[in-house]
Design a protein around this motif. Structure first.
Motif, PDB file in Angstrom:
ATOM      1  N   HIS A 312       0.844  -1.186   0.000  1.00 16.18           N
ATOM      2  CA  HIS A 312       0.000   0.000   0.000  1.00 16.18           C
ATOM      3  C   HIS A 312       0.885   1.244   0.000  1.00 16.18           C
ATOM      4  O   HIS A 312       1.955   1.248   0.611  1.00 16.18           O
ATOM      5  CB  HIS A 312      -0.906   0.003   1.236  1.00 16.18           C
ATOM      6  CG  HIS A 312      -2.001   1.023   1.165  1.00 16.18           C
ATOM      7  ND1 HIS A 312      -1.825   2.320   1.595  1.00 16.18           N
ATOM      8  CD2 HIS A 312      -3.270   0.939   0.695  1.00 16.18           C
ATOM      9  CE1 HIS A 312      -2.948   2.993   1.409  1.00 16.18           C
ATOM     10  NE2 HIS A 312      -3.845   2.177   0.852  1.00 16.18           N
ATOM     11  N   ALA A 370     -11.506  -2.727  -3.926  1.00 14.83           N
ATOM     12  CA  ALA A 370     -10.120  -2.599  -3.450  1.00 14.83           C
ATOM     13  C   ALA A 370      -9.505  -1.279  -3.908  1.00 14.83           C
ATOM     14  O   ALA A 370      -8.909  -0.542  -3.112  1.00 14.83           O
ATOM     15  CB  ALA A 370      -9.293  -3.776  -3.948  1.00 14.83           C
ATOM     16  N   ASP A 373     -10.862   1.829  -2.211  1.00 15.27           N
ATOM     17  CA  ASP A 373     -10.592   1.869  -0.776  1.00 15.27           C
ATOM     18  C   ASP A 373      -9.174   2.399  -0.566  1.00 15.27           C
ATOM     19  O   ASP A 373      -8.249   1.672  -0.235  1.00 15.27           O
ATOM     20  CB  ASP A 373     -10.751   0.480  -0.166  1.00 15.27           C
ATOM     21  CG  ASP A 373     -10.477   0.466   1.344  1.00 15.27           C
ATOM     22  OD1 ASP A 373     -10.440   1.553   1.959  1.00 15.27           O
ATOM     23  OD2 ASP A 373     -10.281  -0.633   1.895  1.00 15.27           O
ATOM     24  N   ASN A 376      -6.053   0.492  -2.664  1.00  9.17           N
ATOM     25  CA  ASN A 376      -5.508  -0.738  -2.077  1.00  9.17           C
ATOM     26  C   ASN A 376      -5.048  -1.677  -3.198  1.00  9.17           C
ATOM     27  O   ASN A 376      -5.716  -2.659  -3.544  1.00  9.17           O
ATOM     28  CB  ASN A 376      -6.548  -1.411  -1.190  1.00  9.17           C
ATOM     29  CG  ASN A 376      -5.947  -2.497  -0.319  1.00  9.17           C
ATOM     30  OD1 ASN A 376      -4.941  -3.111  -0.677  1.00  9.17           O
ATOM     31  ND2 ASN A 376      -6.555  -2.741   0.830  1.00  9.17           N
ATOM     32  N   ARG A 379      -4.530  -5.614  -2.510  1.00  8.26           N
ATOM     33  CA  ARG A 379      -5.764  -6.398  -2.535  1.00  8.26           C
ATOM     34  C   ARG A 379      -6.289  -6.522  -3.960  1.00  8.26           C
ATOM     35  O   ARG A 379      -6.814  -7.574  -4.355  1.00  8.26           O
ATOM     36  CB  ARG A 379      -6.817  -5.755  -1.633  1.00  8.26           C
ATOM     37  CG  ARG A 379      -7.981  -6.704  -1.325  1.00  8.26           C
ATOM     38  CD  ARG A 379      -8.865  -6.132  -0.256  1.00  8.26           C
ATOM     39  NE  ARG A 379      -9.683  -5.037  -0.769  1.00  8.26           N
ATOM     40  CZ  ARG A 379     -10.400  -4.222   0.008  1.00  8.26           C
ATOM     41  NH1 ARG A 379     -10.369  -4.358   1.309  1.00  8.26           N
ATOM     42  NH2 ARG A 379     -11.120  -3.257  -0.543  1.00  8.26           N
ATOM     43  N   ALA A 380      -6.160  -5.467  -4.754  1.00  6.43           N
ATOM     44  CA  ALA A 380      -6.611  -5.536  -6.145  1.00  6.43           C
ATOM     45  C   ALA A 380      -5.821  -6.588  -6.911  1.00  6.43           C
ATOM     46  O   ALA A 380      -6.398  -7.360  -7.695  1.00  6.43           O
ATOM     47  CB  ALA A 380      -6.472  -4.164  -6.806  1.00  6.43           C
ATOM     48  N   GLU A 383      -7.088  -9.976  -5.965  1.00  7.75           N
ATOM     49  CA  GLU A 383      -8.384 -10.269  -6.585  1.00  7.75           C
ATOM     50  C   GLU A 383      -8.212 -10.666  -8.053  1.00  7.75           C
ATOM     51  O   GLU A 383      -8.859 -11.595  -8.542  1.00  7.75           O
ATOM     52  CB  GLU A 383      -9.312  -9.059  -6.479  1.00  7.75           C
ATOM     53  CG  GLU A 383      -9.706  -8.676  -5.065  1.00  7.75           C
ATOM     54  CD  GLU A 383     -10.705  -9.634  -4.441  1.00  7.75           C
ATOM     55  OE1 GLU A 383     -11.003 -10.686  -5.026  1.00  7.75           O
ATOM     56  OE2 GLU A 383     -11.198  -9.324  -3.336  1.00  7.75           O
TER      57      GLU A 383
END
Length: 488
Positions: A312, A370, A373, A376, A379-380, A383
């Protein structure tokens, strides 16, 4: 919830609401072009690129500025002393313009190599000096400044909100070096640096306070006002700018405009440092890995972009060769998993979601959740990787992956050639199925991604999963190597 962004000014994530119905206006502090940008510098522009792409993904037009500092930045970051540009020009036996043109072009090439979208405006500070003189004159007329032999100084005591962005007004002031005898307060800073009797700069302009050069902080206030107006939506930079440079920008801009400091820019965003050996990568510390070093190591330079996205933007990221090689392998594998097919149709979430089945929209929504947010990207990425292993129709897998890539910018539709030169590959038993090798390599890549993001609990969990499969992983200077030793 819509797009949520962490605002350094308020220290919380906030719903992004543009100031006007026109383009989102965004200013990112650019480089001082006295040497080549190192990887730590480049992280700031990867962060601001993802921010810009996320805004566009969310349906906003964006007008962006990345300035080029080619005057006013002193050696040692103080108000006194030699200009970094002039010192470098003498060292390299070039004219000032030759030096700044050379390093500006290298900076642009690095951004292009990393697939960073070109800024709408890329102004040079030296082209705006007359406007800087006028800006300083207004501050002087309004009583915000005082004169010393070395120049014109901003009186920070006259700004009741000084240090608001840094959240440490008293501590900030106490830590500043006086620098120049006669300064009224430790945090006061130069808006104009006048030539002294025994000094004649190569770069110098006339002013009401004598020949000299603008203070470093002045340029961003002036160029943002000229190109974006005031107030504007977003101001970005490295976290080191949050403590002094951006604090000073805010103070002088508020004084010039006659508004509260917090009203100048709606949202301030700052990326954390890239580390090497646990220390900030910086020219002064001698830790200066360059983007050209990545290619010289036999790696796709886009592996650096991938590595940065595994953490991040508000978390520090430790840069190692092993982590970079792991990122290169993971990027190559991700590209190979994207099915072949048609080009993407649409550029925003709403446009692309309308072309997908309910299952495809669900995956796209997870990626959008993601990204919106507070950007992020780890997390992307997770996914996208999981989606490409799912039973979603291959044509929709491609659409979702390429849609995510409009923000990630990894070139997922390109060739899967982000590999380590000379990599001998893993040691596997004869007759091992290709799909089993691929599954193991996927786990090894996930462990590397977790290590790069400093998520050591996840890295240990994946390592234990590999151990259960009878796979031992050895971390080497050239990246992880795995061997099948038997099942448990």
């Amino acid at each position: 919830m819509g797009l949520q962004l962490f605002n350094s000014l308020t220290s919380r994530a906030e719903a992004f609401v543009p100031l006007t119905s026109g383009p989102v206006r965004m200013y990112s502090c650019g480089p001082t072009v006295y040497s080549q940008a190192h990887l730590g510098n480049l992280r700031a522009y990867l962060f601001s690129d993802v921010l810009r792409r996320t805004l566009q993904w969310s349906g906003y037009a964006v007008e962006s500025v990345v300035n080029i500092t080619d005057v006013g930045h002193t050696v040692g970051e103080s108000d006194l002393g030699e200009d970094k540009i002039e010192a470098a020009a003498r060292r390299e036996l070039r004219s000032v313009r030759e030096l700044t043109d050379h390093y500006t072009e290298l900076f642009r090439q690095d951004l292009a190599t990393l697939n960073v979208l070109p800024a709408t405006h890329q102004p040079r500070a030296s082209d705006y000096v007359p406007q800087m003189v006028e800006f300083a004159r207004v501050l002087d007329e309004r009583g915000y400044t005082y004169r010393l032999p070395s120049g014109l100084y901003f009186d920070t005591s006259l700004d009741p909100d000084y240090g608001l962005l840094a959240k440490a007004k008293a501590g900030l002031v106490e830590q500043r070096d006086l620098g120049e005898e006669g300064k009224r307060h430790p945090a006061d800073f130069a808006v104009w640096r006048s030539d002294t009797p025994d000094e004649r700069r190569v770069m110098r302009w006339d002013s009401p306070w004598g020949p000299g050069v603008p203070g470093w902080h002045l340029e961003c206030s002036v160029m943002s006002l000229a190109l974006l107006g005031s107030p504007f939506d977003l101001h970005t930079g490295g976290v080191d700018h949050r403590e002094i440079h951006h604090v000073n920008e805010m103070a002088q801009s508020a004084a010039y405009l006659g508004i509260p400091a917090a009203d100048w820019v709606r949202t301030w965003m700052h990326n954390e440092f890239l580390l090497s050996g646990g220390q900030k990568i910086s020219k002064s510390a001698g830790r200066m890995p360059l983007l050209s070093d990545v290619a010289a190591a036999g790696l796709d330079p886009m592996a650096f972009r991938y590595l940065v996205l595994t953490a991040h933007y508000r978390r520090q990221l430790n840069f190692t060769e092993a982590g970079l090689r792991g990122a290169a392998t993971a990027l190559g594998r991700l590209r190979t998993r994207v099915p072949a097919g048609a080009p993407l149709v649409g550029t925003t979430f709403d446009e692309i979601a309308g072309t997908l089945s309910p299952a495809g929209r669900e995956w796209l929504t997870r990626i959008d959740t993601a990204l919106t947010d507070d950007l992020n990207t780890p997390r992307a990425l997770a996914e996208v990787t999981t989606m490409l292993r799912s039973d979603l129709d291959p044509a929709e897998q491609r659409t979702v992956a390429l849609a995510a890539d409009t923000v990630l910018g990894l070139g997922l539709a390109g060739p899967a050639d982000a590999v380590v030169a000379g990599d001998a590959g893993p040691t596997v038993p004869d007759g091992m199925l290709e799909q089993d090798v691929a599954a193991i390599e996927e786990l090894v890549a996930r462990r590397q991604e977790a290590r790069a993001a400093r998520d050591f609990a996840e890295a240990d969990r994946v390592r234990d999963e590999l151990h259960e499969l009878g796979v031992e992983v050895t971390d080497t200077p050239d990246g992880p190597r795995w061997t099948v030793t038997g099942g448990s």
